[in-house]
Design a protein around this motif. Structure first.
Motif, PDB file in Angstrom:
ATOM      1  N   HIS A 259       0.816  -1.220   0.000  1.00 48.81           N
ATOM      2  CA  HIS A 259       0.000   0.000   0.000  1.00 48.81           C
ATOM      3  C   HIS A 259       0.845   1.264   0.000  1.00 48.81           C
ATOM      4  CE1 HIS A 259      -2.540   3.190   1.879  1.00 48.81           C
ATOM      5  NE2 HIS A 259      -3.386   2.739   0.985  1.00 48.81           N
ATOM      6  N   ASP A 260       1.857   1.317   0.825  1.00 44.57           N
ATOM      7  CA  ASP A 260       2.657   2.540   0.934  1.00 44.57           C
ATOM      8  C   ASP A 260       3.337   2.881  -0.392  1.00 44.57           C
ATOM      9  OD1 ASP A 260       1.904   2.770   3.546  1.00 44.57           O
ATOM     10  OD2 ASP A 260       3.785   2.023   4.389  1.00 44.57           O
ATOM     11  N   GLU A 261       3.884   1.873  -1.061  1.00 41.07           N
ATOM     12  CA  GLU A 261       4.530   2.129  -2.349  1.00 41.07           C
ATOM     13  C   GLU A 261       3.493   2.518  -3.398  1.00 41.07           C
ATOM     14  OE1 GLU A 261       7.347  -0.037  -5.731  1.00 41.07           O
ATOM     15  OE2 GLU A 261       7.099  -1.006  -3.766  1.00 41.07           O
ATOM     16  N   ALA A 262       2.326   1.888  -3.348  1.00 43.27           N
ATOM     17  CA  ALA A 262       1.254   2.225  -4.287  1.00 43.27           C
ATOM     18  C   ALA A 262       0.840   3.686  -4.127  1.00 43.27           C
ATOM     19  CB  ALA A 262       0.057   1.307  -4.071  1.00 43.27           C
ATOM     20  N   VAL A 263       0.784   4.159  -2.899  1.00 44.54           N
ATOM     21  CA  VAL A 263       0.436   5.551  -2.622  1.00 44.54           C
ATOM     22  C   VAL A 263       1.483   6.495  -3.219  1.00 44.54           C
ATOM     23  CG1 VAL A 263       0.369   7.252  -0.739  1.00 44.54           C
ATOM     24  CG2 VAL A 263      -0.992   5.151  -0.582  1.00 44.54           C
ATOM     25  N   GLN A 264       2.745   6.136  -3.097  1.00 42.42           N
ATOM     26  CA  GLN A 264       3.806   6.970  -3.657  1.00 42.42           C
ATOM     27  C   GLN A 264       3.713   7.032  -5.179  1.00 42.42           C
ATOM     28  OE1 GLN A 264       5.957   8.882  -1.975  1.00 42.42           O
ATOM     29  NE2 GLN A 264       5.016   8.215  -0.049  1.00 42.42           N
ATOM     30  N   ILE A 265       3.355   5.917  -5.790  1.00 39.34           N
ATOM     31  CA  ILE A 265       3.193   5.883  -7.250  1.00 39.34           C
ATOM     32  C   ILE A 265       2.038   6.795  -7.679  1.00 39.34           C
ATOM     33  CG2 ILE A 265       2.465   4.421  -9.185  1.00 39.34           C
ATOM     34  CD1 ILE A 265       4.042   2.127  -7.810  1.00 39.34           C
ATOM     35  N   ALA A 266       0.907   6.690  -6.983  1.00 37.09           N
ATOM     36  CA  ALA A 266      -0.245   7.528  -7.298  1.00 37.09           C
ATOM     37  C   ALA A 266       0.095   9.005  -7.129  1.00 37.09           C
ATOM     38  CB  ALA A 266      -1.426   7.154  -6.411  1.00 37.09           C
ATOM     39  N   SER A 267       0.833   9.322  -6.102  1.00 36.64           N
ATOM     40  CA  SER A 267       1.237  10.710  -5.857  1.00 36.64           C
ATOM     41  C   SER A 267       2.128  11.221  -6.980  1.00 36.64           C
ATOM     42  CB  SER A 267       1.973  10.801  -4.514  1.00 36.64           C
ATOM     43  OG  SER A 267       2.473  12.105  -4.302  1.00 36.64           O
ATOM     44  N   ARG A 268       3.040  10.397  -7.422  1.00 31.42           N
ATOM     45  CA  ARG A 268       3.947  10.791  -8.506  1.00 31.42           C
ATOM     46  C   ARG A 268       3.192  11.009  -9.814  1.00 31.42           C
ATOM     47  NH1 ARG A 268       7.249   7.002  -7.761  1.00 31.42           N
ATOM     48  NH2 ARG A 268       6.682   5.526  -9.397  1.00 31.42           N
ATOM     49  N   LEU A 269       2.203  10.162 -10.088  1.00 33.20           N
ATOM     50  CA  LEU A 269       1.434  10.265 -11.329  1.00 33.20           C
ATOM     51  C   LEU A 269       0.551  11.511 -11.367  1.00 33.20           C
ATOM     52  CD1 LEU A 269       0.238   6.580 -11.894  1.00 33.20           C
ATOM     53  CD2 LEU A 269       1.796   7.865 -13.353  1.00 33.20           C
ATOM     54  N   THR A 270       0.000  11.861 -10.225  1.00 36.89           N
ATOM     55  CA  THR A 270      -1.003  12.930 -10.172  1.00 36.89           C
ATOM     56  C   THR A 270      -0.471  14.256  -9.662  1.00 36.89           C
ATOM     57  OG1 THR A 270      -1.681  12.270  -7.944  1.00 36.89           O
ATOM     58  CG2 THR A 270      -2.835  11.230  -9.792  1.00 36.89           C
ATOM     59  N   LYS A 271       0.749  14.242  -9.118  1.00 34.42           N
ATOM     60  CA  LYS A 271       1.345  15.432  -8.496  1.00 34.42           C
ATOM     61  C   LYS A 271       0.518  15.893  -7.292  1.00 34.42           C
ATOM     62  CE  LYS A 271       4.413  15.661 -11.837  1.00 34.42           C
ATOM     63  NZ  LYS A 271       4.000  14.488 -12.643  1.00 34.42           N
ATOM     64  N   ILE A 272      -0.158  14.951  -6.649  1.00 30.89           N
ATOM     65  CA  ILE A 272      -0.935  15.213  -5.438  1.00 30.89           C
ATOM     66  C   ILE A 272      -0.180  14.624  -4.254  1.00 30.89           C
ATOM     67  CG2 ILE A 272      -3.109  14.695  -4.231  1.00 30.89           C
ATOM     68  CD1 ILE A 272      -4.474  14.617  -6.959  1.00 30.89           C
ATOM     69  N   PRO A 273      -0.105  15.327  -3.108  1.00 27.41           N
ATOM     70  CA  PRO A 273       0.646  14.809  -1.960  1.00 27.41           C
ATOM     71  C   PRO A 273       0.200  13.394  -1.572  1.00 27.41           C
ATOM     72  CG  PRO A 273      -0.016  17.071  -1.569  1.00 27.41           C
ATOM     73  CD  PRO A 273      -0.704  16.639  -2.826  1.00 27.41           C
ATOM     74  N   PRO A 274       1.138  12.535  -1.197  1.00 28.91           N
ATOM     75  CA  PRO A 274       0.804  11.135  -0.890  1.00 28.91           C
ATOM     76  C   PRO A 274      -0.193  10.971   0.250  1.00 28.91           C
ATOM     77  CG  PRO A 274       3.070  11.652  -0.257  1.00 28.91           C
ATOM     78  CD  PRO A 274       2.587  12.790  -1.081  1.00 28.91           C
ATOM     79  N   GLU A 275      -0.209  11.912   1.188  1.00 27.32           N
ATOM     80  CA  GLU A 275      -1.144  11.792   2.317  1.00 27.32           C
ATOM     81  C   GLU A 275      -2.599  11.898   1.860  1.00 27.32           C
ATOM     82  OE1 GLU A 275       0.671  16.034   2.424  1.00 27.32           O
ATOM     83  OE2 GLU A 275       1.360  13.961   2.109  1.00 27.32           O
ATOM     84  N   ARG A 276      -2.818  12.377   0.641  1.00 22.74           N
ATOM     85  CA  ARG A 276      -4.174  12.463   0.105  1.00 22.74           C
ATOM     86  C   ARG A 276      -4.652  11.135  -0.488  1.00 22.74           C
ATOM     87  NH1 ARG A 276      -4.996  17.822  -1.873  1.00 22.74           N
ATOM     88  NH2 ARG A 276      -6.805  17.056  -3.045  1.00 22.74           N
TER      89      ARG A 276
END
Length: 335
Positions: A259-276
């Motif tokens: 999950h944590d790595e998946a969140v970082q990937i989503a953040s990188r793709l969307t330019k949205i902070p990972p905590e979101r």
């Protein structure tokens, strides 16, 4: 005898030439569309290249963004997309209105309204006098595109409460990321908000949910992957390889350990902070399954709702437009 000797000498050369031709055959180009990251699987696939074991060999993956599933109809009709992320609504439009009766459902993407998972939400302003659906009479409502999945659900809900487009309300369009601004700037009275936009802190602070897609439809087979039969027939082996890789990647993302790595990937793709992205691949996300098998019963009901609203002219038996043998064969490889 001389002719026989020449033939014997020529056969190994011919065989070697044929083998070389097979060995150096170009991989099949597979362009896969998406609308929203990370809700759609397509943009997430290239982020795990080590799991795409057949990419660059039997196929090459290209991810293409489209503004909405209605626009996808045009792209697939022009053969600009090999695998399309059709909504239940654009599926019927493609088959009947665009004449693509060779379109085939090949797998699931995600489902809305499944108990224990998320659903699309329709917001009004928190201080709005609109307290029930009937209060939308004479108001402005917005969606990303007429005939899109969230648009059909919105129209169906309003129709249940006696409201018809143009007669009782005005409909306008705006991209999904712009829906919040449309509401806060009071350019519309109701917006549709999908994951991940519905978790925007400002939207939740200043808006409130009037109804959900679950209220309108129950379970929605929101998005399916589709391909044209001509492409399937010609490139079935490569499609099975692609689906095997896709399943491998999907199961990696759905594993809570990642999950944590998946969140970082989503953040990188969307330019949205990972905590979101704490909701991603949890019960706050849309329902996804590791076998990529669609709910065909829900899909049938959803397509019928599209017809009831006049977007397609005749009933469609969705099972006639499905080829789930590809995803089943791919899944069997991973057992």
């Amino acid at each position: 005898m001389r002719q026989v000797r020449i033939l014997k000498l020529a056969l190994p050369v011919l065989a070697a030439t044929l083998v070389a031709g097979v060995a150096f055959a170009e991989p099949v180009k597979i362009r896969v569309s998406y609308v929203v990251a990370p809700s759609d699987w397509a943009p997430l696939l290239p982020e795990k290249p080590e799991l795409l074991k057949h990419n660059g060999k039997s196929y090459t993956l290209e991810v293409v963004r489209v503004n909405g599933t209605p626009a996808l109809v045009q792209a697939m009709a022009a053969n600009e997309i090999e695998i399309g992320n059709h909504s239940y609504s654009s599926l019927g439009i493609a088959i009947q209105n665009a004449g693509m009766d060779d379109l085939r459902i090949i797998s699931d993407q995600f489902q809305d309204g499944v108990p224990g998972a998320s659903t699309t939400q329709y917001f009004v302003l928190k201080d709005s006098p609109i307290q029930k659906v009937e209060d939308l009479k004479g108001k402005v409502v917005s969606s990303n595109a007429a005939g899109a999945a969230v648009d059909i659900a919105m129209r169906a809900m309003l129709k249940k409460h006696g409201l018809e487009d143009k007669r009782d309300y005005t409909h306008i369009e705006a991209p999904l990321p712009a829906q919040k601004a449309m509401l806060l700037e009071k350019k519309t009275d109701l917006i549709c908000s999908v994951v991940p936009f519905q978790y925007d802190p400002e939207l939740r602070e200043k808006g409130r949910v009037l109804f959900t897609q679950r209220d309108a439809f129950g379970i929605t087979q929101m998005i399916v992957w589709t391909a044209r039969k001509s492409f399937i027939d010609k490139n079935r082996a490569a499609l099975v390889d692609f689906m095997e890789d896709a399943l491998r990647v999907v199961r990696w993302y759905l594993d809570p350990a990642n999950h944590d790595e998946a969140v970082q990937i989503a953040s990188r793709l969307t330019k949205i902070p990972p905590e979101r992205f704490s909701w991603l691949f949890t019960a706050q996300d849309y329902a996804r399954n590791g076998n990529l098998m669609p709910d065909m019963t829900a899909l049938q009901a959803n397509v019928e709702a599209t017809r009831a609203l006049g977007f397609i002219r005749a009933p469609i038996d969705v099972n006639k437009y499905a080829d789930l043998s590809i995803v089943k064969e791919a899944a069997a490889r991973l057992k």
